[in-house]
Design an enzyme around this catalytic site. Structure first.
Site, mmCIF file in Angstrom:
data_model
loop_
_atom_site.group_PDB
_atom_site.id
_atom_site.type_symbol
_atom_site.label_atom_id
_atom_site.label_comp_id
_atom_site.label_asym_id
_atom_site.label_seq_id
_atom_site.Cartn_x
_atom_site.Cartn_y
_atom_site.Cartn_z
ATOM 1 N N PRO A 1 0.684 -1.357 0.117
ATOM 2 C CA PRO A 1 -0.015 0.002 0.057
ATOM 3 C C PRO A 1 0.991 1.276 -0.147
ATOM 4 C CG PRO A 1 0.029 -1.007 2.181
ATOM 5 C CD PRO A 1 0.527 -2.169 1.328
ATOM 6 N N ASN A 2 0.204 2.337 -0.790
ATOM 7 C CA ASN A 2 0.885 3.627 -0.675
ATOM 8 C C ASN A 2 2.155 3.723 -1.555
ATOM 9 O OD1 ASN A 2 -0.990 4.854 0.717
ATOM 10 N ND2 ASN A 2 -0.411 3.747 2.481
ATOM 11 N N ARG B 1 5.059 10.965 -2.474
ATOM 12 C CA ARG B 1 4.845 10.489 -1.060
ATOM 13 C C ARG B 1 5.960 11.081 -0.562
ATOM 14 N NH1 ARG B 1 4.768 4.552 1.191
ATOM 15 N NH2 ARG B 1 4.121 5.225 3.308
ATOM 16 N N TYR C 1 11.095 8.932 1.353
ATOM 17 C CA TYR C 1 11.143 7.972 0.385
ATOM 18 C C TYR C 1 12.003 8.211 -1.295
ATOM 19 C CZ TYR C 1 7.872 5.794 3.442
ATOM 20 O OH TYR C 1 7.357 5.187 4.622
ATOM 21 N N ASN D 1 8.026 -5.568 -0.299
ATOM 22 C CA ASN D 1 7.935 -4.488 0.493
ATOM 23 C C ASN D 1 6.533 -4.439 0.593
ATOM 24 O OD1 ASN D 1 7.643 -1.992 1.700
ATOM 25 N ND2 ASN D 1 9.047 -0.838 0.289
ATOM 26 N N ALA E 1 2.775 -0.431 4.890
ATOM 27 C CA ALA E 1 2.529 -0.627 6.373
ATOM 28 C C ALA E 1 1.994 -1.967 6.815
ATOM 29 C CB ALA E 1 1.194 0.489 6.388
ATOM 30 N N HIS F 1 3.873 -4.213 9.169
ATOM 31 C CA HIS F 1 3.736 -3.919 10.790
ATOM 32 C C HIS F 1 2.436 -4.363 11.229
ATOM 33 C CE1 HIS F 1 7.214 -1.557 9.493
ATOM 34 N NE2 HIS F 1 6.223 -0.532 8.835
ATOM 35 N N ASP G 1 1.032 -15.364 7.394
ATOM 36 C CA ASP G 1 0.531 -16.762 7.270
ATOM 37 C C ASP G 1 0.947 -17.308 5.573
ATOM 38 O OD1 ASP G 1 0.046 -17.123 9.909
ATOM 39 O OD2 ASP G 1 -2.356 -16.654 9.497
ATOM 40 N N GLU H 1 13.120 -9.227 2.264
ATOM 41 C CA GLU H 1 12.044 -8.065 2.554
ATOM 42 C C GLU H 1 12.877 -6.921 2.259
ATOM 43 O OE1 GLU H 1 11.062 -8.259 6.749
ATOM 44 O OE2 GLU H 1 10.116 -6.359 6.663
ATOM 45 N N HIS I 1 12.635 -2.396 2.274
ATOM 46 C CA HIS I 1 12.289 -1.194 2.626
ATOM 47 C C HIS I 1 12.921 -0.157 2.141
ATOM 48 C CE1 HIS I 1 9.138 -3.285 5.309
ATOM 49 N NE2 HIS I 1 9.849 -3.849 5.659
ATOM 50 N N LEU I 2 12.127 0.863 1.534
ATOM 51 C CA LEU I 2 13.214 1.821 1.127
ATOM 52 C C LEU I 2 13.802 2.826 2.355
ATOM 53 C CD1 LEU I 2 10.257 3.052 -1.416
ATOM 54 C CD2 LEU I 2 12.554 2.497 -2.166
ATOM 55 N N SER I 3 13.223 2.873 3.183
ATOM 56 C CA SER I 3 13.461 3.718 4.438
ATOM 57 C C SER I 3 13.982 2.780 5.538
ATOM 58 C CB SER I 3 12.370 4.339 5.115
ATOM 59 O OG SER I 3 11.337 3.828 5.553
ATOM 60 N N ARG J 1 12.915 4.901 12.221
ATOM 61 C CA ARG J 1 11.913 5.628 12.232
ATOM 62 C C ARG J 1 10.734 5.567 13.719
ATOM 63 N NH1 ARG J 1 9.336 5.216 6.568
ATOM 64 N NH2 ARG J 1 8.023 7.056 7.446
ATOM 65 N N ARG K 1 7.203 1.321 13.555
ATOM 66 C CA ARG K 1 7.593 0.409 12.337
ATOM 67 C C ARG K 1 8.589 -0.484 12.608
ATOM 68 N NH1 ARG K 1 5.393 3.880 8.412
ATOM 69 N NH2 ARG K 1 5.037 5.859 9.016
HETATM 70 C C1 DQA Z 1 8.050 1.259 3.708
HETATM 71 C C2 DQA Z 1 8.131 1.585 5.406
HETATM 72 C C3 DQA Z 1 6.907 1.251 6.059
HETATM 73 O O1 DQA Z 1 6.823 1.485 7.317
HETATM 74 C C4 DQA Z 1 5.585 2.299 5.477
HETATM 75 O O2 DQA Z 1 4.506 1.750 5.927
HETATM 76 C C5 DQA Z 1 5.731 2.197 4.002
HETATM 77 C C6 DQA Z 1 6.985 1.992 3.106
HETATM 78 C C7 DQA Z 1 9.494 1.586 3.163
HETATM 79 O O3 DQA Z 1 9.549 1.086 2.209
HETATM 80 O O4 DQA Z 1 10.193 2.178 3.873
HETATM 81 O O5 DQA Z 1 4.718 2.231 3.274
HETATM 82 O O6 DQA Z 1 7.753 -0.087 3.767
#
Ligand code: DQA
Length: 148
Positions: free
Chosen positions: A10-11, A18, A23, A74, A77, A80, A87, A98, A100-102, A107, A111
């Site tokens: 998502p997002n 964003r 990011y 990735n 959210a 978390h 599952d 796994e 994550h960009l950040s 943070r 997270r």
């Molecule tokens: C994220 C980190 C997550 O905490 C956040 O909700 C995201 C992006 C990242 O790529 O850093 O949507 O997965």
């Protein structure tokens, strides 16, 4: 070899717009092109997907069990919060990286917990889009060793 699924949650379709301070400025399309370029250098076939819907991501992971050779995820959210994705990943029994960009550990405390990490072969966070290239290197290595 079956394709590696690169799933963004998502997002992540909002990349570029964003929170660029967190990011960066690269769009999702740019990130996916970067992944395709990297995959080509490794001789890997990849399929890039993005969804804002937890159930859709669960279904893709279920399908991956027989249709993919590995997953780069990735989960945004849902990382978390989602026991359902946790599952599904257990059921898939596939090499999993796994991403994550950040750097989620730099943070907010909410997270710092990931439902994906306990199943992942490895975790990359804090390298921006380059983390996906590192993840492709990592999954390529795992798949090459597996093939023998
Ligand atoms: C994220 C980190 C997550 O905490 C956040 O909700 C995201 C992006 C990242 O790529 O850093 O949507 O997965």
């Amino acid at each position: 070899m079956k394709p590696v699924l690169v799933i963004n949650g998502p997002n992540l379709n909002m990349l570029g717009l964003r929170e660029p301070d967190v990011y960066g400025h690269e769009t999702l399309a740019g990130l996916e092109e970067r992944c395709q370029r990297k995959a080509k250098t490794l001789g890997l076939d990849i399929s890039c997907r993005q969804s804002n819907h937890e159930g859709e991501i669960v279904s893709w992971i279920q399908e991956a069990r027989s249709a993919a050779s590995g997953i780069i995820l990735n989960a945004g959210a849902y990382t978390h919060t989602s026991v359902a994705i946790h599952d599904a990943l257990r059921i898939a029994q596939l090499p999993l990286i796994e991403v994550h960009l950040s750097n989620i550990y730099k943070r907010e405390p909410f997270r710092h917990h990931s439902y994906v990490s306990p199943i992942a072969d490895g975790v990359l966070c804090g390298f921006g889009g380059h983390g996906y290239e590192l993840a492709l290197d990592a999954i390529h290595k795992i798949l090459t060793v597996k093939k023998g």
